[in-house]
Scaffold this active site. Structure first.
Site, PDB file in Angstrom:
ATOM      1  N   ASN A 114       1.275   3.437  -2.932  1.00  0.00           N
ATOM      2  CA  ASN A 114       1.793   3.875  -4.233  1.00  0.00           C
ATOM      3  C   ASN A 114       1.294   5.270  -4.604  1.00  0.00           C
ATOM      4  O   ASN A 114       2.060   6.106  -5.081  1.00  0.00           O
ATOM      5  CB  ASN A 114       1.346   2.907  -5.342  1.00  0.00           C
ATOM      6  CG  ASN A 114       1.990   1.553  -5.221  1.00  0.00           C
ATOM      7  OD1 ASN A 114       2.925   1.361  -4.443  1.00  0.00           O
ATOM      8  ND2 ASN A 114       1.493   0.595  -5.989  1.00  0.00           N
ATOM      9  N   GLY A 115       0.003   5.483  -4.374  1.00  0.00           N
ATOM     10  CA  GLY A 115      -0.606   6.768  -4.735  1.00  0.00           C
ATOM     11  C   GLY A 115       0.016   7.908  -3.947  1.00  0.00           C
ATOM     12  O   GLY A 115       0.361   8.953  -4.514  1.00  0.00           O
ATOM     13  N   ARG A 116       0.176   7.703  -2.634  1.00  0.00           N
ATOM     14  CA  ARG A 116       0.753   8.764  -1.789  1.00  0.00           C
ATOM     15  C   ARG A 116       2.215   9.020  -2.150  1.00  0.00           C
ATOM     16  O   ARG A 116       2.686  10.150  -2.127  1.00  0.00           O
ATOM     17  CB  ARG A 116       0.622   8.378  -0.309  1.00  0.00           C
ATOM     18  CG  ARG A 116      -0.737   8.744   0.259  1.00  0.00           C
ATOM     19  CD  ARG A 116      -1.015   8.033   1.540  1.00  0.00           C
ATOM     20  NE  ARG A 116      -1.398   6.638   1.297  1.00  0.00           N
ATOM     21  CZ  ARG A 116      -1.516   5.735   2.240  1.00  0.00           C
ATOM     22  NH1 ARG A 116      -1.245   6.047   3.495  1.00  0.00           N
ATOM     23  NH2 ARG A 116      -1.895   4.499   1.947  1.00  0.00           N
ATOM     24  N   TRP A 117       2.937   7.962  -2.511  1.00  0.00           N
ATOM     25  CA  TRP A 117       4.336   8.125  -2.933  1.00  0.00           C
ATOM     26  C   TRP A 117       4.399   9.073  -4.134  1.00  0.00           C
ATOM     27  O   TRP A 117       5.238   9.974  -4.186  1.00  0.00           O
ATOM     28  CB  TRP A 117       4.928   6.750  -3.282  1.00  0.00           C
ATOM     29  CG  TRP A 117       6.373   6.775  -3.674  1.00  0.00           C
ATOM     30  CD1 TRP A 117       7.447   6.598  -2.865  1.00  0.00           C
ATOM     31  CD2 TRP A 117       6.898   6.990  -5.009  1.00  0.00           C
ATOM     32  NE1 TRP A 117       8.615   6.688  -3.587  1.00  0.00           N
ATOM     33  CE2 TRP A 117       8.307   6.929  -4.902  1.00  0.00           C
ATOM     34  CE3 TRP A 117       6.323   7.217  -6.259  1.00  0.00           C
ATOM     35  CZ2 TRP A 117       9.140   7.078  -5.998  1.00  0.00           C
ATOM     36  CZ3 TRP A 117       7.159   7.383  -7.360  1.00  0.00           C
ATOM     37  CH2 TRP A 117       8.556   7.321  -7.221  1.00  0.00           C
ATOM     38  N   ARG A 153     -11.970   2.448  -8.342  1.00  0.00           N
ATOM     39  CA  ARG A 153     -11.059   3.554  -8.704  1.00  0.00           C
ATOM     40  C   ARG A 153     -11.346   4.071 -10.115  1.00  0.00           C
ATOM     41  O   ARG A 153     -11.995   3.383 -10.897  1.00  0.00           O
ATOM     42  CB  ARG A 153      -9.607   3.055  -8.585  1.00  0.00           C
ATOM     43  CG  ARG A 153      -9.301   2.697  -7.145  1.00  0.00           C
ATOM     44  CD  ARG A 153      -7.848   2.400  -6.955  1.00  0.00           C
ATOM     45  NE  ARG A 153      -7.603   2.073  -5.566  1.00  0.00           N
ATOM     46  CZ  ARG A 153      -6.404   2.111  -4.994  1.00  0.00           C
ATOM     47  NH1 ARG A 153      -5.352   2.456  -5.694  1.00  0.00           N
ATOM     48  NH2 ARG A 153      -6.268   1.809  -3.722  1.00  0.00           N
ATOM     49  N   ILE A 171      -6.805  -4.542   7.433  1.00  0.00           N
ATOM     50  CA  ILE A 171      -6.603  -5.754   6.641  1.00  0.00           C
ATOM     51  C   ILE A 171      -7.167  -5.622   5.224  1.00  0.00           C
ATOM     52  O   ILE A 171      -6.712  -6.318   4.310  1.00  0.00           O
ATOM     53  CB  ILE A 171      -7.228  -6.979   7.387  1.00  0.00           C
ATOM     54  CG1 ILE A 171      -6.579  -7.153   8.775  1.00  0.00           C
ATOM     55  CG2 ILE A 171      -7.118  -8.268   6.584  1.00  0.00           C
ATOM     56  CD1 ILE A 171      -5.071  -7.341   8.781  1.00  0.00           C
ATOM     57  N   SER A 172      -8.143  -4.740   5.037  1.00  0.00           N
ATOM     58  CA  SER A 172      -8.716  -4.475   3.708  1.00  0.00           C
ATOM     59  C   SER A 172      -9.081  -5.750   2.938  1.00  0.00           C
ATOM     60  O   SER A 172      -8.718  -5.912   1.769  1.00  0.00           O
ATOM     61  CB  SER A 172      -7.760  -3.591   2.877  1.00  0.00           C
ATOM     62  OG  SER A 172      -7.520  -2.372   3.532  1.00  0.00           O
ATOM     63  N   SER A 179      -7.472  -5.588  -5.290  1.00  0.00           N
ATOM     64  CA  SER A 179      -8.563  -6.175  -4.506  1.00  0.00           C
ATOM     65  C   SER A 179      -9.874  -6.122  -5.289  1.00  0.00           C
ATOM     66  O   SER A 179     -10.000  -5.363  -6.262  1.00  0.00           O
ATOM     67  CB  SER A 179      -8.721  -5.423  -3.180  1.00  0.00           C
ATOM     68  OG  SER A 179      -9.393  -4.197  -3.391  1.00  0.00           O
ATOM     69  N   ASP A 192       0.830  -1.208   0.000  1.00  0.00           N
ATOM     70  CA  ASP A 192       0.000   0.000   0.000  1.00  0.00           C
ATOM     71  C   ASP A 192       0.868   1.264   0.000  1.00  0.00           C
ATOM     72  O   ASP A 192       1.986   1.254   0.517  1.00  0.00           O
ATOM     73  CB  ASP A 192      -0.923  -0.018   1.237  1.00  0.00           C
ATOM     74  CG  ASP A 192      -2.095   0.945   1.091  1.00  0.00           C
ATOM     75  OD1 ASP A 192      -2.375   1.382  -0.042  1.00  0.00           O
ATOM     76  OD2 ASP A 192      -2.727   1.254   2.122  1.00  0.00           O
ATOM     77  N   ASN A 213     -10.961  -2.653  -5.568  1.00  0.00           N
ATOM     78  CA  ASN A 213     -10.179  -1.645  -6.298  1.00  0.00           C
ATOM     79  C   ASN A 213     -10.804  -1.227  -7.636  1.00  0.00           C
ATOM     80  O   ASN A 213     -10.382  -0.242  -8.247  1.00  0.00           O
ATOM     81  CB  ASN A 213      -8.731  -2.121  -6.514  1.00  0.00           C
ATOM     82  CG  ASN A 213      -7.884  -2.066  -5.253  1.00  0.00           C
ATOM     83  OD1 ASN A 213      -7.002  -2.897  -5.033  1.00  0.00           O
ATOM     84  ND2 ASN A 213      -8.130  -1.079  -4.381  1.00  0.00           N
TER      85      ASN A 213
HETATM   86  C1  IPE Z   1      -5.421  -2.766  -0.228  1.00  0.00           C
HETATM   87  O1  IPE Z   1      -5.099  -1.437  -0.406  1.00  0.00           O
HETATM   88  C2  IPE Z   1      -5.431  -3.485  -1.544  1.00  0.00           C
HETATM   89  C3  IPE Z   1      -4.123  -3.682  -2.170  1.00  0.00           C
HETATM   90  C4  IPE Z   1      -2.979  -3.357  -1.665  1.00  0.00           C
HETATM   91  C5  IPE Z   1      -4.162  -4.323  -3.451  1.00  0.00           C
HETATM   92  P1  IPE Z   1      -6.210  -0.318  -0.570  1.00  0.00           P
HETATM   93  O2  IPE Z   1      -5.493   0.972  -0.729  1.00  0.00           O
HETATM   94  O3  IPE Z   1      -7.156  -0.694  -1.659  1.00  0.00           O
HETATM   95  O4  IPE Z   1      -6.985  -0.418   0.819  1.00  0.00           O
HETATM   96  P2  IPE Z   1      -7.855   0.667   1.585  1.00  0.00           P
HETATM   97  O5  IPE Z   1      -8.857   1.212   0.601  1.00  0.00           O
HETATM   98  O6  IPE Z   1      -6.905   1.715   2.054  1.00  0.00           O
HETATM   99  O7  IPE Z   1      -8.468  -0.088   2.711  1.00  0.00           O
HETATM  100  C1  IPE Z   2      -1.499   0.237  -3.368  1.00  0.00           C
HETATM  101  O1  IPE Z   2      -1.300   1.589  -3.407  1.00  0.00           O
HETATM  102  C2  IPE Z   2      -1.746  -0.353  -4.732  1.00  0.00           C
HETATM  103  C3  IPE Z   2      -3.124  -0.804  -4.949  1.00  0.00           C
HETATM  104  C4  IPE Z   2      -4.082  -0.803  -4.074  1.00  0.00           C
HETATM  105  C5  IPE Z   2      -3.447  -1.283  -6.270  1.00  0.00           C
HETATM  106  P1  IPE Z   2      -2.505   2.624  -3.411  1.00  0.00           P
HETATM  107  O2  IPE Z   2      -2.876   2.917  -4.825  1.00  0.00           O
HETATM  108  O3  IPE Z   2      -3.633   2.138  -2.578  1.00  0.00           O
HETATM  109  O4  IPE Z   2      -1.815   3.883  -2.752  1.00  0.00           O
HETATM  110  P2  IPE Z   2      -2.460   4.895  -1.724  1.00  0.00           P
HETATM  111  O5  IPE Z   2      -2.980   4.093  -0.577  1.00  0.00           O
HETATM  112  O6  IPE Z   2      -3.557   5.607  -2.445  1.00  0.00           O
HETATM  113  O7  IPE Z   2      -1.339   5.794  -1.328  1.00  0.00           O
HETATM  114 MG    MG Z   3      -4.109   2.381  -0.610  1.00  0.00          MG
END
Ligand code: IPE
Ligand code: IPE
Ligand code: MG
EC number: 2.5.1.-
Length: 271
Positions: free
Chosen positions: A37-40, A86, A214-215, A80, A35, A83
């Site tokens: 990637n987006g914030r990075w 998104r 745990i998501s 997941s 988890d 996901n």
């Molecule tokens: C959990 O991360 C799913 C994966 C890492 C693939 P999310 O970013 O989707 O989880 P939430 O939304 O923060 O619970």
């Molecule tokens: C995890 O990083 C990758 C996936 C869930 C596919 P995120 O995309 O959830 O990154 P954040 O949580 O928004 O930073």
């Molecule tokens: Mg995330």
């Protein structure tokens, strides 16, 4: 309480500091919720997909390191069942990633003797993603080392529903009595059922990015897993941080509801 300081690549527990012991107890099955990637990417004023791209590089690094230190199964939560919520552009990018990942990385996986497996509702993935996954599984099927198990379109509640449906169908067809349904039958019908019994449940579950939830990941299988949360965002995670998580695991006192002696007392008894 463990605190991890990603910048310093260091973690401390009050005064005590534990170190990774390569000859110590290595968790056989490690699962990671990758988890952050987006914030990075956002921290760098980049689009979220840049974080996913960088996260793919971390997958390569961590896979090689996990195999090197003797982990037998590495399960990575890549996408997941939730996901799909998104934006389409991000989902499309995430569905392209396995294609690029396997195209470039399979030769190295073969060299490392790593066997690819994918668990999840792969039938709902775009055709090009399904093809890439099938190809990677086929190309690595004779490898005998670490299993690299991607959770792709995986959700644990859906998994439990599917398992329940399969068991009920079997019960109706074969006249199985309700009393014969036991824990091992349920475990057999989960998506980790392809693994040998002693490798199905992760001994260590890691989540990056500072979120402590745990998501919908492996709800049944983590009943007695040791949990390790780190503030490091997935693209910043690396082999060293993996070793820190394992070092933490090596210093846990796993009791499984029993009364094992604390680690220090155990030494006294055997000395
Ligand atoms: C959990 O991360 C799913 C994966 C890492 C693939 P999310 O970013 O989707 O989880 P939430 O939304 O923060 O619970
Ligand atoms: C995890 O990083 C990758 C996936 C869930 C596919 P995120 O995309 O959830 O990154 P954040 O949580 O928004 O930073
Ligand atoms: Mg995330």
């Amino acid at each position: 309480m463990w605190r991890l300081f990603p910048q310093k690549n260091k973690y401390v527990q009050e005064e005590a500091e534990f170190h990774f012991d390569p000859a110590g107890n290595i968790p056989k099955h490690v699962a990671i919720i990758m988890d952050g990637n987006g914030r990075w990417a956002q921290n760098r004023r980049l689009p979220r997909i840049a974080g996913h791209q960088e996260g793919m590089e971390t997958v390569k690094t961590v896979t090689k390191h996990a195999s090197k230190i003797g982990i037998k199964v590495l399960t990575l939560y890549a996408f997941s069942t939730e996901n799909w919520k998104r934006p389409t552009e991000e989902v499309n990018f995430l569905m392209q990633l396995p294609v690029d990942f396997f195209d470039k990385f399979v030769p190295e996986l073969i060299k490392e003797n790593v066997k690819v497996h994918v668990m999840g509702y792969t039938e709902f993935l775009p055709a090009h993603t399904q093809d890439a996954v099938k190809r990677a599984i086929e190309q690595t099927k004779n490898n005998t080392g670490m299993v690299l198990n991607f959770a792709l379109n995986y959700g644990s509640r859906a998994e439990l529903v599917t398992a329940t449906q399969a068991i009920v169908k079997k019960a109706q067809a074969e006249g199985v009595a309700a009393e014969t349904i036991d824990e091992s039958m349920i475990a057999d019908h989960l998506m980790t059922g392809f693994l040998p019994v002693d490798l199905r449940d992760p001994e260590l579950l890691i989540r990056t990015s500072g979120e402590e939830r745990i998501s919908n990941f492996l709800l049944w299988q983590i009943a007695y897993s040791e949990l390790f949360f780190t503030d490091a965002l997935w693209p910043d995670f690396n082999g060293e941080l993996l070793e820190m998580a394992v070092a933490s695991f090596q210093n846990r006192n796993r009791r499984f509801g029993g009364l094992n002696l604390p680690v220090a007392d155990e030494h006294q008894v055997t000395e």
